[in-house]
Scaffold this motif. Structure first.
Motif, PDB file in Angstrom:
ATOM      1  N   ARG A 127       4.025   3.558  -4.624  1.00 16.24           N
ATOM      2  CA  ARG A 127       3.166   4.620  -5.541  1.00 16.24           C
ATOM      3  C   ARG A 127       2.585   3.813  -6.424  1.00 16.24           C
ATOM      4  NH1 ARG A 127       7.152   8.869  -7.973  1.00 16.24           N
ATOM      5  NH2 ARG A 127       7.908   8.890  -5.981  1.00 16.24           N
TER       6      ARG A 127
ATOM      7  N   ARG B 133       0.991  -1.225   0.003  1.00 13.97           N
ATOM      8  CA  ARG B 133      -0.103  -0.012   0.057  1.00 13.97           C
ATOM      9  C   ARG B 133       0.928   1.194   0.028  1.00 13.97           C
ATOM     10  NH1 ARG B 133      -3.394  -3.113   3.394  1.00 13.97           N
ATOM     11  NH2 ARG B 133      -2.567  -2.335   5.376  1.00 13.97           N
TER      12      ARG B 133
ATOM     13  N   GLN C  40      -1.795   2.998  -5.945  1.00 13.64           N
ATOM     14  CA  GLN C  40      -2.933   3.729  -5.953  1.00 13.64           C
ATOM     15  C   GLN C  40      -3.858   3.164  -6.747  1.00 13.64           C
ATOM     16  OE1 GLN C  40      -1.480   7.625  -7.016  1.00 13.64           O
ATOM     17  NE2 GLN C  40      -0.212   8.007  -5.388  1.00 13.64           N
TER      18      GLN C  40
END
Length: 408
Positions: free
Chosen positions: A96, A93, A99
């Motif tokens: 990057r 999580r 997302q």
């Protein structure tokens, strides 16, 4: 999910490291009672503890677990990294690229068990490729290892497409090192580099044609000079390059010493027998990784990228094609070279990362004795199905006629 150990494997590794039960328990962060249960086979090892065991004992998963290199699932890779599903999800999580994926422990488990992962765009090969790349980073394994484990765990999924990697820019340190060299030192380093690359290409060609292989520690040590008259011994290949670059006194003096002091080459001095002269002093040189990086940065020579992950090199693809075309007859078990280290179940190319698991040494079907032969595994057949068209475009010189019929 816990990990089942091979009988007596943990005890054997512990004793090999000269550790007591109490010492191992303290290093792993569990009780001595837990270690005794693991060694007795009365309790399986948790995910986090299994990864910690591999780290403490400095061994591979195959040394402890009931599986061979080249058969790993996605769950195996996570356990080898010493992560629970919750921990893996937490790390992912923070990436990057995660997302919009809303990664959770439940989704990690669904991914590993071949179930539909809710909320993910599973119709998009690009999304799958993003997830595979992130898993490789979190589990600290090459992309190809995750891609192979993915296909074993989720054979019905669309084929993930890994994101293209950005080309590496030359480091400022490499350029600064180059600028600190004088013209003669640059010429020496460049000529040694080109000879190094030529010898490497010769070795690659020899490997492709099945010639006997020499250890890299031998062929990377190239003769720079023999301390004898050139009228008798001639010029070495590096000296010929230097003469072509305008250095007509190509010795092994101050320029070579300066390059060695900077860690760009390693110099070896020994003696070699010359007919009519006897034992004569010889100087050999070997490029270091740093030396190659400096020359590549200065000359704008990109490092050879090789085929995109998870495709095989030309050499390994030829082996897979040969085994595939052999079909139910298999290939002689004395398959030469290091190919099996990269391709065979139970092998590893470097003692750390698993093989691809595309071929297996076994008896032919219905035979229980006699010589073993090489056959494709299910993973190997699936790899051919997935990428045959890509290989035909990448290596058009390889005859793959009949491979599609034998593997599809």
């Amino acid at each position: 999910m816990a990990q089942t150990l091979r009988p007596q494997a943990l005890e054997r590794q512990r004793l090999f490291r000269d550790m007591s039960v109490e010492e191992l328990a303290e290093a792993v962060g569990v009780t001595p009672r837990a270690v005794r249960h693991w060694e007795a086979g009365t309790r399986a090892v948790g995910d986090r503890a299994f990864g910690r065991l591999l780290e403490v004992l400095r061994c591979g998963a195959q040394d402890l677990a009931l599986r061979d290199p080249g058969t790993e699932s996605l769950a195996d890779l996570r356990r080898d990294a010493g992560l629970s599903a919750e921990e893996a999800a937490s790390v992912l999580r923070r990436n990057r690229g995660a997302q919009g994926l809303h990664i959770s422990a439940e989704k990690i488990r669904d991914l590993e068990r071949g179930r539909r992962v809710r909320g993910w765009t599973w119709g998009s090969p690009e999304t799958l490729g993003r997830v595979a790349r992130m898993l490789a980073q979190v589990y600290r394994v090459p992309d190809r290892v995750v891609m192979d484990a993915w296909r074993r765990s989720r054979p019905e999924d669309p084929l993930p497409v890994l994101p293209a990697r950005r080309a590496r820019q030359p480091s400022g340190e490499s350029m600064a090192t180059w600028c600190a060299l004088n013209d003669r030192q640059r010429t020496y380093l460049t000529c040694i580099f080109h000879q190094d690359q030529e010898v490497e290409e010769e070795q690659r060609h020899a490997r492709l044609v099945g010639a006997e292989q020499r250890p890299a520690a031998e062929w990377r040590r190239m003769t720079l000079a023999v301390s004898a008259s050139s009228d008798v011994v001639g010029y070495t290949r590096i000296q010929e390059r230097l003469r072509g670059a305008g250095v007509h006194d190509p010795g092994a003096g101050s320029s070579v010493a300066a390059l060695e002091r900077r860690g760009l080459i390693v110099v070896y001095r020994d003696r070699v027998y010359v007919d009519g002269l006897g034992d004569m002093p010889r100087t050999r040189v070997e490029m270091t990784r740093r030396g190659r990086a400096v020359v590549r940065a200065a000359l704008g020579v990109p490092r050879e990228a090789g085929p995109p992950a998870p495709l095989l090199s030309l050499w390994l693809w030829k082996i897979v094609v040969r085994v595939a075309r052999a079909g139910t007859q298999g290939v002689d078990g004395s398959l030469a070279g290091r190919g099996p280290h990269y391709l065979a179940v139970g092998q590893s190319p470097d003692g750390r990362t698993p093989s691809r698991g595309f071929i297996m040494l076994r008896h032919p079907d219905g035979v229980t004795h006699g010589p073993y032969r090489w056959f494709l595994t299910d993973s190997g057949q699936r790899h051919i199905n997935d990428y045959l068209d890509a290989y035909r475009g990448l290596y058009p010189s390889v005859d793959t006629e009949g491979v599609d019929e034998s593997s599809r």
